[in-house]
Write a protein that holds these residues in place. Structure first.
Motif, PDB file in Angstrom:
ATOM      1  N   THR A 225       0.840  -1.207   0.000  1.00 25.82           N
ATOM      2  CA  THR A 225       0.000   0.000   0.000  1.00 25.82           C
ATOM      3  C   THR A 225       0.870   1.250   0.000  1.00 25.82           C
ATOM      4  OG1 THR A 225      -0.074   0.145   2.409  1.00 25.82           O
ATOM      5  CG2 THR A 225      -1.779  -1.207   1.339  1.00 25.82           C
ATOM      6  N   ASP A 226       0.223   2.383  -0.241  1.00 26.38           N
ATOM      7  CA  ASP A 226       0.946   3.655  -0.175  1.00 26.38           C
ATOM      8  C   ASP A 226       1.494   3.879   1.232  1.00 26.38           C
ATOM      9  OD1 ASP A 226      -1.651   4.008   0.834  1.00 26.38           O
ATOM     10  OD2 ASP A 226      -1.842   6.038   0.040  1.00 26.38           O
ATOM     11  N   ARG A 227       0.784   3.422   2.224  1.00 25.39           N
ATOM     12  CA  ARG A 227       1.243   3.542   3.615  1.00 25.39           C
ATOM     13  C   ARG A 227       2.521   2.743   3.847  1.00 25.39           C
ATOM     14  NH1 ARG A 227      -1.953   5.536   8.134  1.00 25.39           N
ATOM     15  NH2 ARG A 227      -2.914   6.401   6.299  1.00 25.39           N
ATOM     16  N   ASP A 228       2.617   1.560   3.223  1.00 25.39           N
ATOM     17  CA  ASP A 228       3.835   0.749   3.334  1.00 25.39           C
ATOM     18  C   ASP A 228       5.042   1.495   2.766  1.00 25.39           C
ATOM     19  OD1 ASP A 228       2.419  -1.447   4.441  1.00 25.39           O
ATOM     20  OD2 ASP A 228       1.994  -2.250   2.439  1.00 25.39           O
ATOM     21  N   ILE A 229       4.843   2.147   1.632  1.00 23.60           N
ATOM     22  CA  ILE A 229       5.925   2.908   1.003  1.00 23.60           C
ATOM     23  C   ILE A 229       6.284   4.116   1.863  1.00 23.60           C
ATOM     24  CG2 ILE A 229       6.562   4.300  -1.018  1.00 23.60           C
ATOM     25  CD1 ILE A 229       4.820   2.331  -2.683  1.00 23.60           C
ATOM     26  N   GLU A 230       5.282   4.815   2.376  1.00 26.73           N
ATOM     27  CA  GLU A 230       5.532   5.963   3.250  1.00 26.73           C
ATOM     28  C   GLU A 230       6.288   5.533   4.506  1.00 26.73           C
ATOM     29  OE1 GLU A 230       1.562   7.358   3.755  1.00 26.73           O
ATOM     30  OE2 GLU A 230       1.511   8.306   1.776  1.00 26.73           O
ATOM     31  N   ASN A 231       5.938   4.376   5.057  1.00 30.50           N
ATOM     32  CA  ASN A 231       6.640   3.860   6.237  1.00 30.50           C
ATOM     33  C   ASN A 231       8.090   3.518   5.911  1.00 30.50           C
ATOM     34  OD1 ASN A 231       4.413   4.144   7.903  1.00 30.50           O
ATOM     35  ND2 ASN A 231       3.738   2.039   7.612  1.00 30.50           N
ATOM     36  N   ALA A 232       8.330   2.971   4.726  1.00 32.22           N
ATOM     37  CA  ALA A 232       9.699   2.661   4.322  1.00 32.22           C
ATOM     38  C   ALA A 232      10.534   3.940   4.252  1.00 32.22           C
ATOM     39  CB  ALA A 232       9.707   1.938   2.979  1.00 32.22           C
ATOM     40  N   VAL A 233       9.949   5.008   3.721  1.00 26.56           N
ATOM     41  CA  VAL A 233      10.641   6.294   3.652  1.00 26.56           C
ATOM     42  C   VAL A 233      10.875   6.832   5.064  1.00 26.56           C
ATOM     43  CG1 VAL A 233      10.419   8.715   2.914  1.00 26.56           C
ATOM     44  CG2 VAL A 233       9.861   6.856   1.323  1.00 26.56           C
ATOM     45  N   SER A 234       9.881   6.726   5.912  1.00 25.25           N
ATOM     46  CA  SER A 234      10.035   7.180   7.304  1.00 25.25           C
ATOM     47  C   SER A 234      11.138   6.416   8.028  1.00 25.25           C
ATOM     48  CB  SER A 234       8.726   7.002   8.075  1.00 25.25           C
ATOM     49  OG  SER A 234       7.744   7.864   7.591  1.00 25.25           O
ATOM     50  N   ASP A 235      11.327   5.159   7.634  1.00 20.33           N
ATOM     51  CA  ASP A 235      12.359   4.322   8.254  1.00 20.33           C
ATOM     52  C   ASP A 235      13.729   4.510   7.616  1.00 20.33           C
ATOM     53  OD1 ASP A 235      10.484   3.335  10.023  1.00 20.33           O
ATOM     54  OD2 ASP A 235      10.123   1.497   8.877  1.00 20.33           O
ATOM     55  N   GLY A 236      13.829   5.406   6.627  1.00 21.34           N
ATOM     56  CA  GLY A 236      15.136   5.740   6.074  1.00 21.34           C
ATOM     57  C   GLY A 236      15.374   5.424   4.621  1.00 21.34           C
ATOM     58  N   ALA A 237      14.440   4.795   3.926  1.00 17.79           N
ATOM     59  CA  ALA A 237      14.635   4.498   2.504  1.00 17.79           C
ATOM     60  C   ALA A 237      14.666   5.809   1.724  1.00 17.79           C
ATOM     61  CB  ALA A 237      13.523   3.596   1.983  1.00 17.79           C
ATOM     62  N   ARG A 238      15.682   5.976   0.874  1.00 21.25           N
ATOM     63  CA  ARG A 238      15.819   7.211   0.108  1.00 21.25           C
ATOM     64  C   ARG A 238      15.972   6.971  -1.388  1.00 21.25           C
ATOM     65  NH1 ARG A 238      13.861   8.816   3.714  1.00 21.25           N
ATOM     66  NH2 ARG A 238      14.402  10.440   5.187  1.00 21.25           N
TER      67      ARG A 238
ATOM     68  N   TRP B  58      14.495   4.279  -4.846  1.00 21.54           N
ATOM     69  CA  TRP B  58      13.496   3.308  -5.275  1.00 21.54           C
ATOM     70  C   TRP B  58      13.991   1.898  -4.973  1.00 21.54           C
ATOM     71  CZ3 TRP B  58       8.827   2.305  -5.513  1.00 21.54           C
ATOM     72  CH2 TRP B  58       8.290   1.295  -6.302  1.00 21.54           C
ATOM     73  N   ARG B  59      15.281   1.661  -5.125  1.00 21.96           N
ATOM     74  CA  ARG B  59      15.845   0.345  -4.820  1.00 21.96           C
ATOM     75  C   ARG B  59      15.606  -0.020  -3.355  1.00 21.96           C
ATOM     76  NH1 ARG B  59      21.834  -1.136  -6.390  1.00 21.96           N
ATOM     77  NH2 ARG B  59      20.798  -2.181  -8.100  1.00 21.96           N
ATOM     78  N   GLU B  60      15.849   0.924  -2.462  1.00 20.81           N
ATOM     79  CA  GLU B  60      15.646   0.659  -1.030  1.00 20.81           C
ATOM     80  C   GLU B  60      14.186   0.397  -0.714  1.00 20.81           C
ATOM     81  OE1 GLU B  60      17.378   4.139   0.711  1.00 20.81           O
ATOM     82  OE2 GLU B  60      19.395   3.278   0.706  1.00 20.81           O
ATOM     83  N   VAL B  61      13.291   1.168  -1.322  1.00 28.02           N
ATOM     84  CA  VAL B  61      11.853   0.962  -1.098  1.00 28.02           C
ATOM     85  C   VAL B  61      11.445  -0.416  -1.603  1.00 28.02           C
ATOM     86  CG1 VAL B  61       9.543   1.744  -1.773  1.00 28.02           C
ATOM     87  CG2 VAL B  61      11.259   3.415  -1.077  1.00 28.02           C
ATOM     88  N   ARG B  62      11.928  -0.798  -2.766  1.00 28.26           N
ATOM     89  CA  ARG B  62      11.610  -2.128  -3.319  1.00 28.26           C
ATOM     90  C   ARG B  62      12.110  -3.243  -2.426  1.00 28.26           C
ATOM     91  NH1 ARG B  62      14.076  -2.607  -8.778  1.00 28.26           N
ATOM     92  NH2 ARG B  62      13.555  -4.761  -8.377  1.00 28.26           N
ATOM     93  N   GLU B  63      13.324  -3.090  -1.888  1.00 26.18           N
ATOM     94  CA  GLU B  63      13.884  -4.125  -1.018  1.00 26.18           C
ATOM     95  C   GLU B  63      13.057  -4.292   0.252  1.00 26.18           C
ATOM     96  OE1 GLU B  63      17.942  -2.954  -0.385  1.00 26.18           O
ATOM     97  OE2 GLU B  63      18.549  -3.577  -2.391  1.00 26.18           O
ATOM     98  N   VAL B  64      12.570  -3.187   0.798  1.00 27.14           N
ATOM     99  CA  VAL B  64      11.807  -3.231   2.046  1.00 27.14           C
ATOM    100  C   VAL B  64      10.386  -3.739   1.817  1.00 27.14           C
ATOM    101  CG1 VAL B  64      10.817  -1.797   3.879  1.00 27.14           C
ATOM    102  CG2 VAL B  64      13.174  -1.424   3.145  1.00 27.14           C
ATOM    103  N   THR B  65       9.743  -3.265   0.753  1.00 29.66           N
ATOM    104  CA  THR B  65       8.318  -3.555   0.561  1.00 29.66           C
ATOM    105  C   THR B  65       8.032  -4.694  -0.411  1.00 29.66           C
ATOM    106  OG1 THR B  65       8.096  -1.980  -1.267  1.00 29.66           O
ATOM    107  CG2 THR B  65       7.726  -1.134   0.985  1.00 29.66           C
ATOM    108  N   GLY B  66       8.918  -4.949  -1.344  1.00 29.85           N
ATOM    109  CA  GLY B  66       8.660  -5.942  -2.388  1.00 29.85           C
ATOM    110  C   GLY B  66       7.861  -5.372  -3.547  1.00 29.85           C
ATOM    111  N   CYS B  67       7.583  -4.086  -3.508  1.00 30.46           N
ATOM    112  CA  CYS B  67       6.805  -3.424  -4.556  1.00 30.46           C
ATOM    113  C   CYS B  67       7.512  -3.561  -5.908  1.00 30.46           C
ATOM    114  CB  CYS B  67       6.626  -1.943  -4.197  1.00 30.46           C
ATOM    115  SG  CYS B  67       5.483  -1.061  -5.252  1.00 30.46           S
ATOM    116  N   ALA B  68       6.759  -3.842  -6.939  1.00 28.19           N
ATOM    117  CA  ALA B  68       7.243  -3.982  -8.315  1.00 28.19           C
ATOM    118  C   ALA B  68       8.154  -5.187  -8.480  1.00 28.19           C
ATOM    119  CB  ALA B  68       7.930  -2.709  -8.798  1.00 28.19           C
ATOM    120  N   GLY B  69       8.004  -6.156  -7.627  1.00 24.60           N
ATOM    121  CA  GLY B  69       8.847  -7.344  -7.689  1.00 24.60           C
ATOM    122  C   GLY B  69       8.383  -8.394  -8.675  1.00 24.60           C
TER     123      GLY B  69
END
Length: 67
Positions: free
Chosen positions: A10-23, A25-36
């Protein structure tokens, strides 16, 4: 809202990844699995990520943006 139906991200999952330090797209993908899988959500996911980073930077202008 669901951004990635294949992985249930969800968008919330991506926002949480950013809040946790992802800066990136690669980092967001690794944390969330988005676009996998099919990748159709990548454009929307990147937009959500950029918006979340921009919002976070507007609250804390001293926050360093990792390249």
């Amino acid at each position: 809202m669901y951004v990635c139906l294949c992985q249930g991200v969800t968008d919330r999952d991506i926002e949480n990844a950013v809040s946790d330090g992802a800066r990136s797209w690669r980092e967001v993908r690794e944390v969330t699995g988005c676009a996998g899988q099919c990748g159709k959500c990548a454009c929307t996911g990147k937009r959500v990520m950029r918006d979340a980073i921009s919002e976070q930077l507007s609250f804390d202008p001293d926050l360093a943006y990792a390249v």
